[in-house]
Write a protein that holds these residues in place. Structure first.
Motif, PDB file in Angstrom:
ATOM      1  N   LEU A 255      23.045 -14.376  -1.123  1.00  0.00           N
ATOM      2  CA  LEU A 255      23.374 -14.763  -2.481  1.00  0.00           C
ATOM      3  C   LEU A 255      23.618 -15.812  -2.812  1.00  0.00           C
ATOM      4  CD1 LEU A 255      25.686 -11.285  -3.447  1.00  0.00           C
ATOM      5  CD2 LEU A 255      23.442 -12.200  -4.302  1.00  0.00           C
ATOM      6  N   GLY A 256      24.115 -16.690  -1.779  1.00  0.00           N
ATOM      7  CA  GLY A 256      24.267 -18.015  -2.008  1.00  0.00           C
ATOM      8  C   GLY A 256      23.137 -19.102  -2.408  1.00  0.00           C
ATOM      9  N   LEU A 257      21.892 -18.363  -2.212  1.00  0.00           N
ATOM     10  CA  LEU A 257      20.774 -19.071  -2.505  1.00  0.00           C
ATOM     11  C   LEU A 257      20.461 -18.710  -4.074  1.00  0.00           C
ATOM     12  CD1 LEU A 257      18.202 -18.155   0.522  1.00  0.00           C
ATOM     13  CD2 LEU A 257      19.351 -20.220  -0.056  1.00  0.00           C
ATOM     14  N   GLN A 258      21.068 -17.670  -4.502  1.00  0.00           N
ATOM     15  CA  GLN A 258      21.025 -17.690  -6.097  1.00  0.00           C
ATOM     16  C   GLN A 258      22.046 -18.186  -6.903  1.00  0.00           C
ATOM     17  OE1 GLN A 258      17.992 -15.913  -6.442  1.00  0.00           O
ATOM     18  NE2 GLN A 258      17.867 -15.190  -4.069  1.00  0.00           N
ATOM     19  N   LEU A 259      22.790 -18.870  -6.227  1.00  0.00           N
ATOM     20  CA  LEU A 259      23.880 -19.542  -7.087  1.00  0.00           C
ATOM     21  C   LEU A 259      23.687 -21.119  -7.074  1.00  0.00           C
ATOM     22  CD1 LEU A 259      26.519 -19.173  -8.406  1.00  0.00           C
ATOM     23  CD2 LEU A 259      27.781 -19.173  -6.150  1.00  0.00           C
ATOM     24  N   LEU A 260      23.618 -21.552  -8.147  1.00  0.00           N
ATOM     25  CA  LEU A 260      23.612 -23.028  -8.502  1.00  0.00           C
ATOM     26  C   LEU A 260      25.015 -23.734  -8.420  1.00  0.00           C
ATOM     27  CD1 LEU A 260      21.096 -23.228 -11.378  1.00  0.00           C
ATOM     28  CD2 LEU A 260      20.773 -24.000  -9.122  1.00  0.00           C
ATOM     29  N   LEU A 261      25.055 -24.672  -7.685  1.00  0.00           N
ATOM     30  CA  LEU A 261      26.429 -25.272  -7.317  1.00  0.00           C
ATOM     31  C   LEU A 261      27.317 -25.709  -8.595  1.00  0.00           C
ATOM     32  CD1 LEU A 261      28.433 -26.280  -4.996  1.00  0.00           C
ATOM     33  CD2 LEU A 261      27.176 -28.550  -5.155  1.00  0.00           C
ATOM     34  N   SER A 262      26.349 -26.159  -9.690  1.00  0.00           N
ATOM     35  CA  SER A 262      26.849 -26.505 -10.984  1.00  0.00           C
ATOM     36  C   SER A 262      27.581 -25.468 -11.610  1.00  0.00           C
ATOM     37  CB  SER A 262      25.807 -27.042 -11.927  1.00  0.00           C
ATOM     38  OG  SER A 262      24.837 -25.725 -12.116  1.00  0.00           O
ATOM     39  N   ASP A 263      27.041 -24.084 -11.369  1.00  0.00           N
ATOM     40  CA  ASP A 263      27.842 -22.948 -11.839  1.00  0.00           C
ATOM     41  C   ASP A 263      29.267 -22.584 -11.061  1.00  0.00           C
ATOM     42  OD1 ASP A 263      25.644 -22.114 -13.320  1.00  0.00           O
ATOM     43  OD2 ASP A 263      24.842 -20.827 -11.940  1.00  0.00           O
ATOM     44  N   VAL A 264      29.305 -22.846  -9.591  1.00  0.00           N
ATOM     45  CA  VAL A 264      30.652 -22.852  -9.207  1.00  0.00           C
ATOM     46  C   VAL A 264      31.617 -23.769  -9.626  1.00  0.00           C
ATOM     47  CG1 VAL A 264      31.717 -22.713  -6.717  1.00  0.00           C
ATOM     48  CG2 VAL A 264      29.278 -21.952  -7.176  1.00  0.00           C
ATOM     49  N   LEU A 265      31.418 -25.289  -9.685  1.00  0.00           N
ATOM     50  CA  LEU A 265      31.908 -26.318 -10.011  1.00  0.00           C
ATOM     51  C   LEU A 265      32.504 -26.192 -11.578  1.00  0.00           C
ATOM     52  CD1 LEU A 265      30.139 -29.346  -8.733  1.00  0.00           C
ATOM     53  CD2 LEU A 265      32.204 -28.016  -7.665  1.00  0.00           C
ATOM     54  N   GLY A 266      31.701 -25.391 -12.320  1.00  0.00           N
ATOM     55  CA  GLY A 266      32.057 -25.071 -13.870  1.00  0.00           C
ATOM     56  C   GLY A 266      33.209 -24.301 -13.870  1.00  0.00           C
ATOM     57  N   LEU A 267      33.411 -23.456 -12.830  1.00  0.00           N
ATOM     58  CA  LEU A 267      34.441 -22.378 -13.006  1.00  0.00           C
ATOM     59  C   LEU A 267      35.966 -22.957 -13.340  1.00  0.00           C
ATOM     60  CD1 LEU A 267      33.396 -19.717 -10.745  1.00  0.00           C
ATOM     61  CD2 LEU A 267      32.966 -19.517 -12.911  1.00  0.00           C
ATOM     62  N   GLY A 268      36.183 -23.998 -12.573  1.00  0.00           N
ATOM     63  CA  GLY A 268      37.585 -24.763 -12.536  1.00  0.00           C
ATOM     64  C   GLY A 268      38.396 -24.336 -11.773  1.00  0.00           C
ATOM     65  N   TRP A 269      39.532 -25.026 -11.396  1.00  0.00           N
ATOM     66  CA  TRP A 269      40.662 -24.826 -10.532  1.00  0.00           C
ATOM     67  C   TRP A 269      41.349 -23.652 -10.700  1.00  0.00           C
ATOM     68  CZ3 TRP A 269      45.516 -24.220 -12.167  1.00  0.00           C
ATOM     69  CH2 TRP A 269      45.998 -24.896 -13.457  1.00  0.00           C
ATOM     70  N   GLY A 270      41.333 -23.218 -12.338  1.00  0.00           N
ATOM     71  CA  GLY A 270      41.958 -22.095 -12.655  1.00  0.00           C
ATOM     72  C   GLY A 270      41.664 -20.827 -11.945  1.00  0.00           C
ATOM     73  N   VAL A 271      40.364 -20.791 -11.623  1.00  0.00           N
ATOM     74  CA  VAL A 271      39.924 -19.545 -11.248  1.00  0.00           C
ATOM     75  C   VAL A 271      40.524 -19.248  -9.734  1.00  0.00           C
ATOM     76  CG1 VAL A 271      37.671 -18.295 -10.515  1.00  0.00           C
ATOM     77  CG2 VAL A 271      37.893 -19.655 -12.542  1.00  0.00           C
TER      78      VAL A 271
ATOM     79  N   LEU B 211      26.829 -11.576 -11.964  1.00  0.00           N
ATOM     80  CA  LEU B 211      26.814 -11.680 -10.328  1.00  0.00           C
ATOM     81  C   LEU B 211      27.032 -12.557  -9.814  1.00  0.00           C
ATOM     82  CD1 LEU B 211      26.046  -9.909  -8.121  1.00  0.00           C
ATOM     83  CD2 LEU B 211      23.771 -10.172  -8.405  1.00  0.00           C
ATOM     84  N   ALA B 212      26.498 -13.954 -10.063  1.00  0.00           N
ATOM     85  CA  ALA B 212      26.937 -15.081  -9.281  1.00  0.00           C
ATOM     86  C   ALA B 212      28.192 -15.428  -9.436  1.00  0.00           C
ATOM     87  CB  ALA B 212      25.951 -16.178  -9.813  1.00  0.00           C
ATOM     88  N   VAL B 213      28.882 -15.312 -10.444  1.00  0.00           N
ATOM     89  CA  VAL B 213      30.230 -15.754 -10.927  1.00  0.00           C
ATOM     90  C   VAL B 213      31.219 -14.660 -10.137  1.00  0.00           C
ATOM     91  CG1 VAL B 213      32.042 -16.107 -12.460  1.00  0.00           C
ATOM     92  CG2 VAL B 213      29.859 -16.849 -13.126  1.00  0.00           C
ATOM     93  N   ALA B 214      30.831 -13.378 -10.259  1.00  0.00           N
ATOM     94  CA  ALA B 214      31.594 -12.501  -9.496  1.00  0.00           C
ATOM     95  C   ALA B 214      31.635 -12.735  -7.745  1.00  0.00           C
ATOM     96  CB  ALA B 214      31.190 -11.064  -9.922  1.00  0.00           C
ATOM     97  N   VAL B 215      30.771 -13.049  -7.464  1.00  0.00           N
ATOM     98  CA  VAL B 215      30.831 -13.014  -6.009  1.00  0.00           C
ATOM     99  C   VAL B 215      31.412 -14.416  -5.556  1.00  0.00           C
ATOM    100  CG1 VAL B 215      29.215 -13.727  -3.899  1.00  0.00           C
ATOM    101  CG2 VAL B 215      28.528 -11.884  -5.597  1.00  0.00           C
ATOM    102  N   THR B 216      31.404 -15.450  -6.379  1.00  0.00           N
ATOM    103  CA  THR B 216      32.254 -16.737  -5.932  1.00  0.00           C
ATOM    104  C   THR B 216      33.724 -16.494  -6.151  1.00  0.00           C
ATOM    105  OG1 THR B 216      30.325 -17.904  -7.181  1.00  0.00           O
ATOM    106  CG2 THR B 216      32.373 -18.920  -6.705  1.00  0.00           C
ATOM    107  N   VAL B 217      34.047 -15.638  -7.180  1.00  0.00           N
ATOM    108  CA  VAL B 217      35.285 -15.426  -7.456  1.00  0.00           C
ATOM    109  C   VAL B 217      36.088 -14.577  -6.241  1.00  0.00           C
ATOM    110  CG1 VAL B 217      37.061 -14.411  -8.776  1.00  0.00           C
ATOM    111  CG2 VAL B 217      35.390 -15.924  -9.782  1.00  0.00           C
TER     112      VAL B 217
ATOM    113  N   GLY C 267      26.813 -22.646   3.096  1.00  0.00           N
ATOM    114  CA  GLY C 267      25.736 -23.119   3.365  1.00  0.00           C
ATOM    115  C   GLY C 267      24.463 -22.849   2.599  1.00  0.00           C
ATOM    116  N   PHE C 268      24.180 -21.636   1.967  1.00  0.00           N
ATOM    117  CA  PHE C 268      22.956 -21.284   1.301  1.00  0.00           C
ATOM    118  C   PHE C 268      23.295 -22.029  -0.002  1.00  0.00           C
ATOM    119  CE2 PHE C 268      22.129 -17.555   4.265  1.00  0.00           C
ATOM    120  CZ  PHE C 268      20.781 -18.293   4.713  1.00  0.00           C
ATOM    121  N   VAL C 269      24.445 -22.061  -0.514  1.00  0.00           N
ATOM    122  CA  VAL C 269      24.864 -22.713  -1.694  1.00  0.00           C
ATOM    123  C   VAL C 269      24.423 -24.054  -1.871  1.00  0.00           C
ATOM    124  CG1 VAL C 269      26.498 -23.479  -3.525  1.00  0.00           C
ATOM    125  CG2 VAL C 269      26.509 -21.116  -2.719  1.00  0.00           C
ATOM    126  N   ALA C 270      24.736 -24.737  -0.462  1.00  0.00           N
ATOM    127  CA  ALA C 270      24.510 -26.212  -0.402  1.00  0.00           C
ATOM    128  C   ALA C 270      22.950 -26.355  -0.239  1.00  0.00           C
ATOM    129  CB  ALA C 270      25.097 -26.645   0.792  1.00  0.00           C
TER     130      ALA C 270
END
Length: 352
Positions: A84-100, A224-230, A274-277
């Motif tokens: 699933l990391g291959l379906q997730l853009l790093l910008s999406d992860v960083l955009g969630l913020g420390w609050g998550v 889906l991408a956001v949920a897996v990251t959290v 690793g796949f996200v990177a």
């Protein structure tokens, strides 16, 4: 030198312990789930869980399928989540913020504390309520198995906790997206709520997929991408929580028995990162990403079918009402903490 018959040819019973029959059974179940889901538009992951639970309660599965089912529900699940990391853009992860991240920690700590308190009021044993608390607050069956490794948990309590995770977590797959629509949450907040509230990684995947299925054509990060990251933020807390439980368990126990410890960071979490990177480099062609998406869907559907076979009514009948009551309260409590955090988070409005 003459070899003994045992050395020359392993017994049939030993040869039947291979995971291949069970894996083949799960693959057939996954193919059936994909075939059923395709014309209906329903998530194949949800269909796979229901199909697996239906089969296991009406048909006695051969014992030689057990090892393959275990491999599918654990190893294939983790490989699928890593992909699933291959379906997730790093910008999406960083955009969630420390609050998550703070929300993930609040769900784990608050979920365990609240579930343990209610379980005590219900008169349940410390070990039994601890298994349910960690399974519902961290990462489902994986957390139950990890806690079992550092406590003197009864086998029946372990089986019950895993079954309850499957039952209540599966119920959240259609339930949480319905609640999302009633509350009018945007895609990002819906994904965060799913990742922070749902028990199993596989169930989070199915819930996130169900939310996305109802919002085709919207822009921005997928639920889906956001949920897996959290969810993986919660998974990362497994090691420190279990290490603390191990210390507490040794103090409570008079037996001097060694307890195993989980890895500091789960291997599939490293694979996911690793796949996200790798995706962030932009080096992968669209064809490779499409193939990875197909493989991910096949692996996760197979794992869901395997998890569904763990929902056995016969196992759940003799455990009494208290574990079910605690599981229901824990589900509501963890979901409430997660929703409260989602509503308090300062997020940019979702586009689309």
């Amino acid at each position: 030198m003459v070899l003994s018959p045992t050395a020359a040819a392993p017994p049939i019973r030993t040869r039947l312990r291979t995971p291949l029959p069970g894996l083949a059974f799960c693959a057939v179940g996954a193919a059936a789930a994909l075939g059923i889901a395709a014309p209906t538009g329903v998530s194949p992951l949800l269909v796979a869980i229901v199909l697996g639970a239906t089969i296991t309660n009406f048909v006695a599965l051969p014992s030689f399928t057990a090892s393959g089912i275990a491999v599918a529900s654990r190893r294939l699940l983790r490989i699928g989540v890593a992909l699933l990391g291959l379906q997730l853009l790093l910008s999406d992860v960083l955009g969630l913020g420390w609050g998550v991240l703070a929300l993930a920690a609040a769900v784990v700590v608050g979920g365990i504390a609240g579930t343990m308190a209610v379980g005590r009021l219900l008169g349940m044993e410390w070990g039994e309520r601890l298994l349910i608390a960690c399974g519902f607050s961290i990462c489902g069956a994986a957390a139950v198995a990890a806690v079992e490794g550092v406590t003197a948990a009864r086998k029946q309590h372990v089986v019950t906790a895993v079954a309850l995770v499957v039952v209540f977590g599966t119920a959240m797959i259609p339930g949480l997206p319905f609640a999302v629509s009633l509350l009018g949450l945007d895609t990002t907040r819906a994904g965060i709520w799913a990742g922070a509230a749902v028990h199993e990684v596989a169930q989070v995947v199915a819930t996130g997929g169900a939310i996305d299925a109802g919002r085709l054509g919207t822009a921005g990060a997928s639920a889906l991408a956001v949920a897996v990251t959290v969810k993986l933020a919660r998974v990362a807390l497994l090691a420190p929580v279990v290490a603390w439980i191990g210390v507490v368990s040794r103090r409570r126990s008079t037996a001097d028995s060694p307890a195993g410890r989980p890895p500091l960071v789960p291997l599939f979490l490293l694979g996911f990162v690793g796949f996200v990177a790798l995706r962030a480099t932009g080096l992968l062609p669209d064809r490779a990403l499409d193939l990875a998406r197909l493989a991910q869907t096949a692996l996760l559907t197979t794992a869901m079918f395997a998890l569904g076979t763990g929902v056995r009514i016969s196992v759940l009948r003799g455990v009494g009402w208290r574990p079910f009551a605690l599981a229901a309260v824990s589900t509501v409590w963890v979901s409430a903490i997660a929703l409260g955090g989602v509503l308090l988070l300062d997020l940019e409005p979702a586009t689309g």
